[in-house]
Each structure stands twice: as C-alpha cells, then as structure tokens.
Design a protein around this motif. Structure first.
Motif, PDB file in Angstrom:
ATOM      1  N   ILE A 502      17.388  15.514  -9.583  1.00 40.70           N
ATOM      2  CA  ILE A 502      17.646  14.789  -8.347  1.00 40.70           C
ATOM      3  C   ILE A 502      17.049  15.627  -7.220  1.00 40.70           C
ATOM      4  CG2 ILE A 502      19.365  13.774  -6.818  1.00 40.70           C
ATOM      5  CD1 ILE A 502      19.274  12.537  -9.639  1.00 40.70           C
ATOM      6  N   LEU A 503      15.983  15.131  -6.616  1.00 45.61           N
ATOM      7  CA  LEU A 503      15.315  15.854  -5.535  1.00 45.61           C
ATOM      8  C   LEU A 503      15.811  15.341  -4.183  1.00 45.61           C
ATOM      9  CD1 LEU A 503      11.662  15.965  -6.917  1.00 45.61           C
ATOM     10  CD2 LEU A 503      13.548  17.555  -7.306  1.00 45.61           C
ATOM     11  N   LEU A 504      15.755  16.196  -3.176  1.00 49.26           N
ATOM     12  CA  LEU A 504      16.253  15.869  -1.835  1.00 49.26           C
ATOM     13  C   LEU A 504      15.116  15.983  -0.832  1.00 49.26           C
ATOM     14  CD1 LEU A 504      19.569  17.936  -2.016  1.00 49.26           C
ATOM     15  CD2 LEU A 504      19.305  15.486  -2.411  1.00 49.26           C
ATOM     16  N   ASP A 505      14.913  14.935  -0.031  1.00 49.72           N
ATOM     17  CA  ASP A 505      13.856  14.981   0.979  1.00 49.72           C
ATOM     18  C   ASP A 505      14.343  15.705   2.230  1.00 49.72           C
ATOM     19  OD1 ASP A 505      15.449  13.214   2.390  1.00 49.72           O
ATOM     20  OD2 ASP A 505      14.162  11.468   2.058  1.00 49.72           O
ATOM     21  N   HIS A 506      13.579  15.657   3.301  1.00 42.71           N
ATOM     22  CA  HIS A 506      13.908  16.408   4.506  1.00 42.71           C
ATOM     23  C   HIS A 506      15.183  15.927   5.175  1.00 42.71           C
ATOM     24  CE1 HIS A 506      11.729  12.878   5.926  1.00 42.71           C
ATOM     25  NE2 HIS A 506      12.237  13.083   7.116  1.00 42.71           N
ATOM     26  N   GLU A 507      15.616  14.703   4.863  1.00 50.00           N
ATOM     27  CA  GLU A 507      16.867  14.178   5.401  1.00 50.00           C
ATOM     28  C   GLU A 507      17.988  14.210   4.364  1.00 50.00           C
ATOM     29  OE1 GLU A 507      15.875  10.292   6.770  1.00 50.00           O
ATOM     30  OE2 GLU A 507      14.967  11.021   8.645  1.00 50.00           O
ATOM     31  N   MET A 508      17.761  14.940   3.283  1.00 45.83           N
ATOM     32  CA  MET A 508      18.736  15.099   2.194  1.00 45.83           C
ATOM     33  C   MET A 508      19.015  13.791   1.462  1.00 45.83           C
ATOM     34  SD  MET A 508      19.381  18.334   2.149  1.00 45.83           S
ATOM     35  CE  MET A 508      20.872  18.577   1.204  1.00 45.83           C
ATOM     36  N   ASN A 509      18.054  12.876   1.491  1.00 44.68           N
ATOM     37  CA  ASN A 509      18.185  11.652   0.705  1.00 44.68           C
ATOM     38  C   ASN A 509      17.801  11.945  -0.738  1.00 44.68           C
ATOM     39  OD1 ASN A 509      18.854   9.906   2.931  1.00 44.68           O
ATOM     40  ND2 ASN A 509      16.714  10.055   3.561  1.00 44.68           N
ATOM     41  N   PRO A 510      18.590  11.464  -1.715  1.00 41.35           N
ATOM     42  CA  PRO A 510      18.300  11.790  -3.116  1.00 41.35           C
ATOM     43  C   PRO A 510      17.198  10.912  -3.698  1.00 41.35           C
ATOM     44  CG  PRO A 510      20.244  10.420  -3.004  1.00 41.35           C
ATOM     45  CD  PRO A 510      19.826  10.665  -1.572  1.00 41.35           C
ATOM     46  N   LYS A 511      16.394  11.504  -4.582  1.00 45.66           N
ATOM     47  CA  LYS A 511      15.345  10.767  -5.284  1.00 45.66           C
ATOM     48  C   LYS A 511      15.327  11.218  -6.738  1.00 45.66           C
ATOM     49  CE  LYS A 511      12.366  10.281  -1.210  1.00 45.66           C
ATOM     50  NZ  LYS A 511      12.180   8.828  -1.142  1.00 45.66           N
TER      51      LYS A 511
END
Length: 687
Positions: A502-511
C-alpha cells in the motif's frame, strides 16, 4: 588466358565506378524545410559587405569544422550546423545550397535570417548569439494521421525522446540517436541535437522547451519533428538517420555479434583478392616478356614497369584502397547493437500481449543515474526500488528485478498486463516497463510517502498518523479492492495484499501496488485452486494457505488483517505474546468478546480517535477474518459498512487461525516449517 586476365581490372574498375556512383546517388538531394527573414531595413554598405564576407567564409570547406562553425565578421555573426549523422560531403552541399538559397530569399537587406534544411541550418544576425538559447523561430512538422490509440504512441515517443534529451547534452558533438521496439515487430527512431555553442545545461533546457509544444500538436502522431535555431528533435516510425554515425564503446566482455567481425572480414577478403589478381596480371606480363628476352630478370622488371605505368591499374588500386578505407570508417562508427543480449531471449508479441508498454533502458538508466545507490529508496521481494527523475521533472519509481528474486518474467508480465488495464485513484499508476539487456524493470508514478508499513510500524512516524488519516487510508484501500473485484473490466484477485504493498502519495492517499501474483476470474467463476502457494505470512487466508483455494474472499481476509494492523499500529506477523502465544487476530477476538475492544487501539490515537468509528472498524475487521470464507463480507458490503453509521453489522465468528511466525521455545528442537513463497518461512497455528 592473357586477354582474359587483362580484362579483369577493367571489369572490377567498371563495377567499382557503378558502386561508387550508386553511393553518391543514394545520398539524394538536400531537402529544404523552411526559412525566416527579419523585417526589411536599410543596411549600411559596410554591413552588407561584412555579411557577404561572412557567408562566403561559411560556404567554404566544412570538413575541418566537423559540421559546425561560428564566425564573426565586423558586426555580423553567423553559423552553420549540420545534422550530426550526415557525411561531410553532404554537409558541404547542404551549407553551400542553404547560403545561396538564403541570399535569394532574404537578399542582403535583412539584419537577421535563418534557413532550415533536413541536413543543416544556416543563420546570421547583427547581434552575438553565442551560447544563447533561442527556440524562435520554431518549425514544426508532423504527419497527418493519428494512431488508433494515442496513449500508446504517447508512451512510445515520450520516453524514447526523453532518454536522448538526457544523453545528448553530454555528447561531445551535442547529438544522439536511438531506436527501440515498443512491440517485438515494431521499431521507433528518434534523433536530438543541440547547437554546439550551448553548454550542457543550455542544451538540456533548450530541448525541454521544445517538448512543451508536443502536447498540443504531436502526441499520437506517427512521426514529427521540431526545429529551432538552438536545438531540434525528431521522432519517426522509420529509420531516417545514419546509424553508423553513432559511436559505441564496445565492452571487453561477453560474446560479440558477428556483424562487426563480418564487416572487417569482407573488405580484407576483397583486398586479398585484389592482391591475387594483380599478382596474376604481373605474372602474365612477365611470361609474355620473358619469351622475348634472354634475360628473365630484366624482362620481369620491364613487365612490372609496364604494368605499374598503366593508368588503369593505378585507378584500379586507388578504387579498392578507397573501398577498404571506407569500410574501415564504417567499422569505427559501428558498434554492437545496444539491445543485443546473449543470455536473454526477447519474448514474442503473443507472450507480451497488446497492453505491454515498454520504455527504453537508456531512459531509465539516465533517470536513475545508472541505478546508483543514492537513488535507491527501498527493496522488496521483487528487488530494489529506485527513484528517478525524467527530463520534464516528473518523478518515477523503478522496480528492478533482482537476479536472486523469487519473482521472474511471468510475474513481471502479469503485473504489467493487469495494471495497464486498470485505472483507479487508489491503484498505483504504471508508466511503463522494460525488458532489455537482461534487465526486467517496472516504472511507476513516484509515491513521495513510500509504503504504509514504513509509517505504521515506525515509533516516530506512527504518532503522526492520527485517527482521521488512518480511517481515510482504510476507506481508500477498500475502494481500490472493490474496483478490482467488481468494477474493473476483469475480476482481479490480488493475492498479496499487505501494508508494504500500500503506497502513499504526497497527500497520504493509499494506492494498491504489486500485482505480480494477481489472478483474474471470468464469467461466473468464484474461486480457483493452485498448487503454487505464494504470498506473505500473516496476511494469507487459511483456505489459501492450506488448500491453495483463492477467491475475492481471500483478499477480504488480507484486508481485515491490514485493518487490525492500522488500528493497533502492530504487525500481525510479529504480535505473538511469549506467555500465551496469541496472534493479533486471536487477541482482537478475545478483547471483542470481553467488551474490551478499545484496548486494541494504538495508544497514540487516544486524543484523535472517534470511538464509534474505531469500534466499527474492529467489528468489520473481525468479519473479514472469519474462518469460513462464505461468512466474510464482499468488498462492496465493506465499503457500505464503512460509510454508514446506521447499518446493523452481523456478529463475527472466531478467526480459524493465524498464518504467521510462532514464538517458539528456545530449547525446542522442533523444526516443522513450511515454505510459503520461497522467501519467508511460515507455520500454521491451530485454534
């Protein structure tokens, strides 16, 4: 016999002349593209005189200047620049023609002018432009037909051009060319060049400015070129440059191809053949004159003298010497194919499938500084992960299959095929892949906050994840799984869902990432069976770990484990308590049954938590990890339950067991371990 031998030089001479003529004619005429003349004005006689002197100097021999020359005469500044791959005589023809054409089209009453040919450009001005980035006037050409799938062409062109944009500024002559195959039966070619008065940084900046125009005109086209006074780039689906003009340093290792060796052998054989023919001719002349003279020695000398004095023989020797030198020049500019590999077979188009986007290896190497340690940002089961930066500033993450990795080409192909068909805000975006020179690479959008496990299980970072953020991450993962199970074109089972994927973008949204073990279901299929059980201990559903059965409910089980880890801030695989040997799942169940579920919550959430939401999440997590897969909710039900505070939730049943590592007695000699994926060691714990 003698007459036949005398004919041989003439025959070879004739063939050589025809061959050389065909070489000359194959070059073709230079191709005019466009010109620009400044506003007409009244110029002083001195300026006109200096301009004529400048143009005359530029039109003279270009060979010694290697295709680029900058001159100043009085107040007039000018230069010519030939395309880096053209031969010196073509460059000379182009410059001479361009200057004549420029004088006709712009006369001598313009303070500034530039003319573009396919093979060269010539410009002059009343101001010094040495080292100045100038992209105006800009000439843009593209073909009239778009590809049926512009997004595929976008990947093909963009990354091929980007790789050259990064390499050309570092070349001694400020140009570079390359080709690659987006599919096994396709070829793409690109060429970029900068004016040699620019610095390396100036060249890179000039090329980058040219790419700003491509988005509006050229993406999706089968070919295009953008030309400016300071730099140019071109992309085509056919070979338009002279490949041998690119110098390649041959590595002194490995098995080399037969191409360069044959180029060396062929002219050597020809020259040897010429020597034999000449020897035969001399021998024939010697015998002829030997019959007429008593002194054989003098006859031989006389025969040799006559033979060497024959102008046909001189021309004959000259032509073959030229042929030999010409071939040697080709050898110098010919290297091994950069795409050659002696230990990796490029897969066929049927193996790859139509949705297999490829990026040239040179582009990835330049973006990651040749996979330097400074660019390395992590390592997983697939192999190391590197951060890269493309010329336009876009950040990417590159997963590189390690030689000792448990995953191979099948897993890589599997991931590319799946993720290329998936588009969702909670799935990581794949930009491309590379299979070249024994390298297997995946290129993703860069996630600046890395993976969830690095935040969740770190004592310092965990405190920065308040409840609102954790609940948002849970909901995002749930929506991504729902898309995979029900809303995508294919029903996809991830099979390796865990916090590190589970990766997190710059806004901590999960992907959700890593689809190497994913499988698809079609039609009414609800489950499947495999003998090759692969995954990660602590997250695998019991029916999958024991029997190889997997379904959407297998992912639901993994999601339930992740939910409990997010709530507690602890790993399921390392949770076992030494005194009672409980797993996180069993511990959560016991607290739930004793109405003490809030004790499960991470202590750093006390100030930020919403009690009802925490209890609801624990409830949903226990529903997801139930023993019987049929009792677990679907992801659509999970998303609804997470979004509603009024829907009554069914009572969960006991988790069957945990698939994870057991804290064993140090004095125990038991060693009944089961290898799940060849990387981690797991053990099944009964209820």
């Amino acid at each position: 016999m003698a007459s036949a031998m005398n004919m041989i030089p003439r025959i070879i001479f004739f063939v050589s002349v025809v061959w050389l003529a065909s070489l000359k004619s194959s070059k073709g005429e230079v191709n005019y593209l466009e010109h620009y003349c400044d506003i007409s004005t009244t110029l002083s006689p001195t300026y006109r005189s200096n301009l004529n002197l400048l143009l005359s100097a530029l039109s003279q021999n270009t060979t010694s200047y290697k295709g680029f020359r900058y001159e100043t005469t009085g107040q007039v500044h000018g230069l010519y620049m030939c395309r880096g791959d053209v031969m010196s005589d073509v460059c000379q023809d182009c410059v001479s023609t361009a200057i004549k054409e420029l004088q006709q089209r712009c006369s001598n009453d313009r303070e500034e002018a530039v003319i573009f040919y396919d093979e060269c450009l010539v410009r002059y001005s009343n101001r010094s432009f040495w080292g100045t980035i100038e992209i105006s006037p800009m000439v843009l050409f593209y073909n009239g037909k778009n590809q049926s799938q512009p997004e595929d062409s976008d990947i093909d062109a963009r990354y091929l051009v980007y790789g050259l944009m990064m390499s050309a500024p570092n070349m001694s002559l400020m140009y570079d060319m390359s080709e690659y195959s987006p599919k096994p039966n396709q070829k793409r070619y690109s060429f970029v060049q900068c004016s040699r008065d620019l610095t390396s940084d100036g060249c890179a900046q000039c090329l980058l400015q040219l790419t700003y125009n491509l988005e509006f005109c050229c993406e999706g086209r089968r070919g295009y070129r953008v030309i400016s006074p300071s730099c140019s780039l071109r992309y085509e689906s056919y070979l338009f440059y002279r490949k041998e003009a690119k110098l390649v340093t041959l590595p002194n290792k490995g098995k080399q191809s037969n191409g360069p060796r044959m180029i060396i052998i062929i002219p050597s054989v020809v020259v040897s053949l010429v020597a034999v023919v000449l020897s035969c001719c001399i021998y024939t002349q010697r015998r002829r004159f030997n019959k007429r003279s008593r002194n054989g020695k003098h006859a031989c000398i006389h025969a040799l003298h006559i033979t060497c004095m024959n102008p046909n023989y001189y021309l004959f020797i000259y032509l073959f010497a030229y042929l030999y030198l010409f071939q040697n020049e080709k050898i110098k500019g010919t290297g091994m194919d950069e795409n050659a590999s002696d230990s990796y077979n490029i897969p066929t188009e049927e193996e790859l499938g139509p949705d297999f986007p490829l990026i040239p290896l040179t582009t990835i190497q330049l973006a990651t500084n040749k996979f330097s340690e400074e660019c390395k940002i992590g390592e997983g089961g697939f192999g190391p992960v590197y951060k890269g930066i493309l010329p336009d500033g876009k950040e990417v993450a590159v997963k590189r299959l390690g030689r000792n990795s448990g995953q191979g080409f099948e897993e890589l192909k599997n991931e590319v095929i799946f993720i290329a068909k998936l588009q969702h805000k909670n799935l990581v975006r794949l930009l491309g892949s590379c299979i070249e020179k024994n390298e297997k690479l995946l290129v993703y959008e860069y996630m600046s906050n890395a993976s969830l496990n690095l935040h969740l299980f770190d004592p310092v970072r965990r405190s920065q994840l308040d409840w609102k953020r954790r609940f948002s991450i849970v909901c995002g993962i749930a929506k991504g799984l729902l898309y995979l199970h029900e809303d995508s074109r294919l029903k996809i089972i991830h099979r390796d869902l865990k916090t590190s994927n589970i990766l997190l973008d710059h806004e901590m949204n999960p992907k959700i990432s890593d689809f190497g073990l994913a499988r698809t279901f079609r039609g009414d299929q609800i489950e499947d069976n495999t003998r090759r059980i692969m995954g990660t201990y602590g997250y695998m559903a019991p029916e999958y770990a024991m029997q190889g059965l997997f379904s959407v409910k297998s992912d639901v089980f993994s999601f339930g484990v992740i939910m409990l880890e997010i709530i507690t801030g602890k790993r399921n695989s390392g949770f076992y308590l030494s005194d009672i040997g409980q797993s996180l799942l069993v511990y959560a169940w016991r607290l739930w049954c004793n109405d003490e579920a809030l004790q499960l919550m991470d202590s750093c959430l006390k100030k930020s938590c919403v009690t009802n939401e925490v209890l609801k999440c624990i409830h949903i997590a226990l529903l997801c990890v139930q023993e019987d897969a049929a009792d677990r909710p679907t992801m659509s039900n999970v998303v609804v339950m997470l979004a509603s505070d009024t829907i009554p939730l069914p009572n969960p049943t006991k988790p069957a067991f945990s698939v994870g590592r057991m804290a064993t007695d140090p004095t125990s000699t038991s060693s009944w371990n089961y290898s799940i994926n060849g990387v981690t060691v797991s053990k099944l714990m009964p209820r």
